[in-house]
Design an enzyme around this catalytic site. Sequence first.
Site, short mmCIF file in Angstrom:
data_model
loop_
_atom_site.label_atom_id
_atom_site.label_comp_id
_atom_site.label_asym_id
_atom_site.label_seq_id
_atom_site.Cartn_x
_atom_site.Cartn_y
_atom_site.Cartn_z
N TYR A 127 -14.73 -11.54 0.24
CA TYR A 127 -15.47 -10.29 -0.02
C TYR A 127 -16.73 -10.55 -0.85
CZ TYR A 127 -11.64 -7.63 1.96
OH TYR A 127 -10.71 -7.10 2.83
N ASP B 61 -6.82 -2.70 -7.19
CA ASP B 61 -7.33 -3.37 -6.00
C ASP B 61 -7.59 -4.83 -6.30
OD1 ASP B 61 -8.30 -2.38 -3.18
OD2 ASP B 61 -9.64 -3.99 -3.78
N ARG C 99 0.83 -1.22 0.00
CA ARG C 99 0.00 0.00 0.00
C ARG C 99 0.85 1.26 0.00
NH1 ARG C 99 -5.51 -0.77 2.00
NH2 ARG C 99 -6.10 -2.77 1.14
N ARG D 4 -6.90 11.66 -5.59
CA ARG D 4 -8.15 10.93 -5.36
C ARG D 4 -9.33 11.92 -5.36
NH1 ARG D 4 -11.84 9.07 -1.71
NH2 ARG D 4 -12.05 6.83 -1.39
N ARG E 179 -3.40 6.62 1.24
CA ARG E 179 -3.90 7.82 1.93
C ARG E 179 -2.94 8.48 2.90
NH1 ARG E 179 -9.17 4.87 3.74
NH2 ARG E 179 -7.55 3.28 3.77
O1 CP3 Z 1 0.08 -1.55 -2.48
C1 CP3 Z 1 -0.26 -0.62 -3.25
O2 CP3 Z 1 0.13 0.57 -3.13
C2 CP3 Z 1 -1.11 -0.97 -4.47
C3 CP3 Z 1 -2.49 -0.78 -4.35
C4 CP3 Z 1 -3.39 -1.73 -3.55
C5 CP3 Z 1 -4.64 -1.28 -3.06
N1 CP3 Z 1 -5.29 -2.37 -2.55
C6 CP3 Z 1 -5.13 0.10 -3.13
C7 CP3 Z 1 -6.19 0.52 -2.19
C8 CP3 Z 1 -3.27 -3.09 -3.26
C9 CP3 Z 1 -2.12 -4.03 -3.51
C10 CP3 Z 1 -4.50 -3.48 -2.63
C11 CP3 Z 1 -4.79 -4.86 -2.21
C12 CP3 Z 1 -5.95 -5.14 -1.37
N2 CP3 Z 1 -7.19 -4.56 -1.44
C13 CP3 Z 1 -6.01 -6.15 -0.39
C14 CP3 Z 1 -4.88 -7.10 -0.08
C15 CP3 Z 1 -3.85 -6.48 0.78
C16 CP3 Z 1 -4.27 -6.29 2.19
O3 CP3 Z 1 -4.28 -5.14 2.63
O4 CP3 Z 1 -4.59 -7.29 2.85
C17 CP3 Z 1 -7.29 -6.13 0.17
C18 CP3 Z 1 -7.79 -7.02 1.28
C19 CP3 Z 1 -8.04 -5.13 -0.50
C20 CP3 Z 1 -9.46 -4.77 -0.31
C21 CP3 Z 1 -9.61 -3.37 0.09
N3 CP3 Z 1 -9.43 -2.29 -0.72
C22 CP3 Z 1 -9.97 -2.88 1.38
C23 CP3 Z 1 -10.24 -3.75 2.58
C24 CP3 Z 1 -10.01 -1.49 1.29
C25 CP3 Z 1 -10.46 -0.52 2.34
C26 CP3 Z 1 -9.63 -0.53 3.55
C27 CP3 Z 1 -8.52 0.45 3.42
O5 CP3 Z 1 -7.37 0.11 3.72
O6 CP3 Z 1 -8.86 1.59 3.09
C28 CP3 Z 1 -9.61 -1.14 -0.02
C29 CP3 Z 1 -9.46 0.23 -0.56
C30 CP3 Z 1 -8.11 0.61 -1.06
N4 CP3 Z 1 -7.35 -0.13 -1.92
C31 CP3 Z 1 -7.41 1.81 -0.75
C32 CP3 Z 1 -6.20 1.76 -1.47
C33 CP3 Z 1 -5.13 2.81 -1.51
C34 CP3 Z 1 -7.91 2.94 0.11
C35 CP3 Z 1 -9.09 3.52 -0.59
C36 CP3 Z 1 -9.23 4.99 -0.61
O7 CP3 Z 1 -8.39 5.72 -1.18
O8 CP3 Z 1 -10.26 5.41 -0.08
#
Ligand code: CP3
Length: 358
Positions: free
Chosen positions: A155, A79, A29, A42, A33
Amino acid sequence: MTAPILKNDIFLRSLMREPVPYTPLWLMRQAGRYLPEYNETRARAGSFLALAQNREYACEVTLQPLQRFDLDAAILFSDILTIPHAMGLGLDFVAGEGPRFAHPLRTEDDVKKLTVPDLSKLQYVFDAVSLIRKELDGKVPLIGFAGSPWTVGCYMVEGQGSTDYRMIKTMLYSRPDLLHRILEINTQSTLEYLNAQIQAGAQAVMIFDSWGGVLADGLFQEFSLSYTRRVLDGLIREHEGRVVPRIVFTKGGAQWIEQIAASGCDAVGLDWTANLGQVRQRVGDSVALQGNLDPMAMFGGEAAIRKEARRVIDDFGPVKNGGHVFNFGHGISRFTPPEAVTVLVDEVHTYSRSKHQA
Ligand code: CP3
């Protein structure tokens, strides 16, 4: 068109257990944010999905952490839930609450209607990969990724994040045939999706099995690892004349490390509860290890960050042929001060040089 020469391939070499001068790092990640510039982009895009679905925006935020920090790899901004969205489950990101599906899979009928999506619905991802590669211009390698069939399935059935996994476990214990059908479709979809990312230019791929660790022993192998293995089996091995290394990250998976290491991956990602030295003794040099700093260590101030980073590097032990990629044990917290990342990158690069014999 020939790709530009990769200027920094230390990440790829370490994954393939080749000599490197220091421990490479990138952060799960890393685009997100905690970076004000991410929040700014964003806001311009309007929503998380609009950001991820537009290749210019996706490229912009992928590159943001690399402009600030000396990281050794980029990861595609996307994602793990793009696949179920393409299947028609209706993904939405509710502010402050995380992902939500309008049509989760609950009934036999829901499951029967599920099919492998047409890859053209995910073309925006492959377009982003191509554009990022072009803009990176060989600076560092680009990682592509997907969720594991099980984790994405969580999910799809829960319809959102969960703390007890009651919906999917109800299905697992009462109608395992339905769950196996979902996992079968996820496997095929993930395989096609990752291969298309590789063809578009992803130079390594990572499978996030974030929720594999919530399964009982025996069920983890049946409902998660066996499907991850099938994805690995079908992946393109070489592209642009180079092996495309595969990383499997199972949060809470250290107890199954030998089995995960034997799944056909080149590297295993570990959360912070594992000791890298002990894990290394168990798997030998059969795979590289990625991890595993507790992302919350970033809140301890500069001295603590440096100390904990050294602890991870010391735990891994002396390095002859790469084999370690420094990372967090899970995604970076959105509350992390960006300056803490500058400190971490400096410590990992500087301190690890003394451990390398290359
Ligand atoms: O690593 C990176 O920088 C690449 C981008 C990336 C995102 N999601 C962007 C994202 C990657 C590799 C993911 C993977 C992901 N997404 C996983 C596996 C990794 C982990 O954390 O276990 C999972 C379970 C998800 C599902 C997901 N997407 C969740 C649970 C959430 C919300 C929770 C959170 O952390 O905000 C997201 C949203 C998400 N995906 C964000 C980002 C940067 C935040 C969203 C936003 O900007 O509002």
